[in-house]
Motif scaffolding. Sequence first.
Motif, PDB file in Angstrom:
ATOM      1  N   GLY A   3     -46.490  29.450   3.754  1.00  0.00           N
ATOM      2  CA  GLY A   3     -47.570  29.524   2.790  1.00  0.00           C
ATOM      3  C   GLY A   3     -47.223  28.875   1.470  1.00  0.00           C
ATOM      4  N   THR A   4     -45.926  28.851   1.138  1.00  0.00           N
ATOM      5  CA  THR A   4     -45.478  28.206  -0.095  1.00  0.00           C
ATOM      6  C   THR A   4     -45.295  26.704   0.079  1.00  0.00           C
ATOM      7  N   MET A   5     -44.901  26.295   1.280  1.00  0.00           N
ATOM      8  CA  MET A   5     -44.646  24.880   1.531  1.00  0.00           C
ATOM      9  C   MET A   5     -45.919  24.073   1.718  1.00  0.00           C
ATOM     10  N   ILE A   6     -46.907  24.637   2.443  1.00  0.00           N
ATOM     11  CA  ILE A   6     -48.052  23.864   2.907  1.00  0.00           C
ATOM     12  C   ILE A   6     -49.172  23.885   1.882  1.00  0.00           C
ATOM     13  N   GLY A   7     -49.742  22.738   1.632  1.00  0.00           N
ATOM     14  CA  GLY A   7     -50.864  22.612   0.712  1.00  0.00           C
ATOM     15  C   GLY A   7     -51.255  21.149   0.592  1.00  0.00           C
ATOM     16  N   GLU A   8     -52.068  20.848  -0.411  1.00  0.00           N
ATOM     17  CA  GLU A   8     -52.464  19.456  -0.622  1.00  0.00           C
ATOM     18  C   GLU A   8     -51.238  18.579  -0.866  1.00  0.00           C
ATOM     19  N   THR A   9     -50.235  19.148  -1.528  1.00  0.00           N
ATOM     20  CA  THR A   9     -48.967  18.450  -1.740  1.00  0.00           C
ATOM     21  C   THR A   9     -47.871  19.219  -1.027  1.00  0.00           C
ATOM     22  N   PRO A  10     -47.400  18.744   0.122  1.00  0.00           N
ATOM     23  CA  PRO A  10     -46.333  19.463   0.833  1.00  0.00           C
ATOM     24  C   PRO A  10     -45.055  19.506  -0.003  1.00  0.00           C
ATOM     25  N   ILE A  11     -44.380  20.649   0.052  1.00  0.00           N
ATOM     26  CA  ILE A  11     -43.143  20.835  -0.710  1.00  0.00           C
ATOM     27  C   ILE A  11     -42.032  21.220   0.267  1.00  0.00           C
ATOM     28  N   PRO A  12     -40.896  20.535   0.238  1.00  0.00           N
ATOM     29  CA  PRO A  12     -39.813  20.843   1.173  1.00  0.00           C
ATOM     30  C   PRO A  12     -39.245  22.241   0.953  1.00  0.00           C
ATOM     31  N   ALA A  13     -38.683  22.803   2.022  1.00  0.00           N
ATOM     32  CA  ALA A  13     -38.125  24.160   1.953  1.00  0.00           C
ATOM     33  C   ALA A  13     -36.949  24.230   0.989  1.00  0.00           C
ATOM     34  N   ASP A  14     -36.121  23.175   0.938  1.00  0.00           N
ATOM     35  CA  ASP A  14     -34.957  23.231   0.053  1.00  0.00           C
ATOM     36  C   ASP A  14     -35.378  23.272  -1.413  1.00  0.00           C
ATOM     37  N   THR A  15     -36.505  22.637  -1.744  1.00  0.00           N
ATOM     38  CA  THR A  15     -37.014  22.707  -3.116  1.00  0.00           C
ATOM     39  C   THR A  15     -37.438  24.125  -3.460  1.00  0.00           C
ATOM     40  N   LEU A  71     -36.249  26.903  -2.148  1.00  0.00           N
ATOM     41  CA  LEU A  71     -35.040  27.713  -2.296  1.00  0.00           C
ATOM     42  C   LEU A  71     -34.359  27.455  -3.639  1.00  0.00           C
ATOM     43  N   LYS A  72     -34.372  26.227  -4.086  1.00  0.00           N
ATOM     44  CA  LYS A  72     -33.777  25.908  -5.395  1.00  0.00           C
ATOM     45  C   LYS A  72     -34.557  26.579  -6.527  1.00  0.00           C
ATOM     46  N   VAL A  73     -35.889  26.540  -6.433  1.00  0.00           N
ATOM     47  CA  VAL A  73     -36.711  27.176  -7.468  1.00  0.00           C
ATOM     48  C   VAL A  73     -36.455  28.682  -7.499  1.00  0.00           C
ATOM     49  N   LEU A  74     -36.374  29.291  -6.320  1.00  0.00           N
ATOM     50  CA  LEU A  74     -36.102  30.731  -6.261  1.00  0.00           C
ATOM     51  C   LEU A  74     -34.736  31.053  -6.841  1.00  0.00           C
ATOM     52  N   ALA A  75     -33.746  30.228  -6.528  1.00  0.00           N
ATOM     53  CA  ALA A  75     -32.408  30.454  -7.071  1.00  0.00           C
ATOM     54  C   ALA A  75     -32.402  30.307  -8.592  1.00  0.00           C
ATOM     55  N   ASN A  76     -33.122  29.315  -9.093  1.00  0.00           N
ATOM     56  CA  ASN A  76     -33.186  29.133 -10.545  1.00  0.00           C
ATOM     57  C   ASN A  76     -33.872  30.305 -11.227  1.00  0.00           C
ATOM     58  N   ARG A  77     -34.938  30.798 -10.623  1.00  0.00           N
ATOM     59  CA  ARG A  77     -35.705  31.886 -11.229  1.00  0.00           C
ATOM     60  C   ARG A  77     -35.011  33.231 -11.109  1.00  0.00           C
ATOM     61  N   LEU A  78     -34.425  33.504  -9.956  1.00  0.00           N
ATOM     62  CA  LEU A  78     -33.891  34.834  -9.686  1.00  0.00           C
ATOM     63  C   LEU A  78     -32.435  35.000 -10.103  1.00  0.00           C
ATOM     64  N   PRO A 137     -31.444  20.918 -10.094  1.00  0.00           N
ATOM     65  CA  PRO A 137     -32.471  19.991 -10.614  1.00  0.00           C
ATOM     66  C   PRO A 137     -33.728  20.016  -9.735  1.00  0.00           C
ATOM     67  N   VAL A 138     -34.842  20.397 -10.333  1.00  0.00           N
ATOM     68  CA  VAL A 138     -36.111  20.492  -9.609  1.00  0.00           C
ATOM     69  C   VAL A 138     -37.205  19.917 -10.502  1.00  0.00           C
ATOM     70  N   ASP A 139     -38.124  19.163  -9.890  1.00  0.00           N
ATOM     71  CA  ASP A 139     -39.261  18.629 -10.635  1.00  0.00           C
ATOM     72  C   ASP A 139     -40.068  19.782 -11.239  1.00  0.00           C
ATOM     73  N   ARG A 140     -40.400  19.661 -12.513  1.00  0.00           N
ATOM     74  CA  ARG A 140     -41.091  20.759 -13.210  1.00  0.00           C
ATOM     75  C   ARG A 140     -42.460  21.040 -12.611  1.00  0.00           C
ATOM     76  N   ILE A 141     -43.136  20.011 -12.148  1.00  0.00           N
ATOM     77  CA  ILE A 141     -44.453  20.230 -11.535  1.00  0.00           C
ATOM     78  C   ILE A 141     -44.314  21.012 -10.231  1.00  0.00           C
ATOM     79  N   ASP A 142     -43.346  20.610  -9.405  1.00  0.00           N
ATOM     80  CA  ASP A 142     -43.115  21.340  -8.155  1.00  0.00           C
ATOM     81  C   ASP A 142     -42.713  22.784  -8.441  1.00  0.00           C
ATOM     82  N   ALA A 143     -41.868  22.976  -9.436  1.00  0.00           N
ATOM     83  CA  ALA A 143     -41.440  24.336  -9.776  1.00  0.00           C
ATOM     84  C   ALA A 143     -42.626  25.193 -10.210  1.00  0.00           C
ATOM     85  N   GLY A 144     -43.529  24.585 -11.004  1.00  0.00           N
ATOM     86  CA  GLY A 144     -44.709  25.329 -11.432  1.00  0.00           C
ATOM     87  C   GLY A 144     -45.631  25.670 -10.275  1.00  0.00           C
TER      88      GLY A 144
END
Length: 353
Positions: free
Chosen positions: A30-42, A44-51, A57-64
């Motif tokens: 549900g997090t990966m699939i959408g109009e703009t597909p986002i890879p699973a590793d991205t 996991l990186k966002v979750l690691a950065n937040r938690l 290094p993660v694109d700010r738009i993808d992170a948002g």
Amino acid sequence: MTLAVAAPTRSAWHWTWLTPIMLLLAVMAGTMIGETPIPADTILKVLANRLWGTEFPVDRIDAGIIWSYRLSRAILAACCGAGLALAGVVLQALLRNPLADPFLMGISAGASTGAVTVAIIGLGAGTLSLSLGAFAGAGLAFTLVVALAHAAGSGTGGGRATQAAGAIILAGIAGSQLFNALTALIIAKSASAEQARGIMFWLMGNLSGVRWDDVALGLPAALTGLAICLWYRRALDAFTFGADSAASLGIPVRRVRGALITAMALVTAVMVSMVGTIGFVGLVIPHAMRFIVGSRHTRLVPASALAGAIFLIGADILSRTLVPGQVLPIGVVTALIGAPAFALILIRGARSR
């Protein structure tokens, strides 16, 4: 028509263990699939950065997109699916009616009326106020349905069981239509054109505006509903044989029934206040899980909660991807999937008897 189903197979426990893993995979999807597909590793990186405060290094738009939109939406979809499925399990057991669910029994319609009344009249601001209004509407709707079924002469024992089941369902349909009409009347008389468009789309099920504040309300509601159902799992087993049988086993029928119905009305109200009316989850999921894990509520309750969560996440993914550039109301998707699925369950159940 009864709640009797096929005995649990040897794979029942395998499904019980696999479902949490499937839920995690569904949230990831549900997090990966959408109009703009986002890879699973991205993700996991966002979750690691937040938690954990890492600095991948993660694109700010993808992170948002991941943190502020898709992840919260997937988690709340799981909460709503679990809560509605649990409500279906409880209502079907307490009423001994395989067609009972929050949507058909008028609870969802009453909750919608309460939430819309609060939103338009402005009796408070914020999600909590909407939830309280939805709870009041859900309670009023269920009380009306029970009173109408009782006035029609329904009973729960002897040769009148079939008539009782039919009376409750007919009363639920009448209650749903009444509260849907009241909702439409309130919108027509009090809402602006812009409010009316937004509310009508919301009433068909909408997860577009979900944020972490909603998750903070929906997740405890779903977990509390699950805990209450597990606490009363043996009582639910007894209620499937009738209130008299439950009383003969020493179960305080009125107290247990009141606690379960209140809890499920509150869970339904919380979910409806955030995402609108979503049908077929509480009807289809418990039936499907009975075929897989059997009718014992020790297994049926957690299996239905987790399957409902996965189902609604999948429906949300379809609502965002079926029509390019548009987001369909999630209630439309659940109906398109749920109606044929329930027809298959009915046919299979008839053949097994």
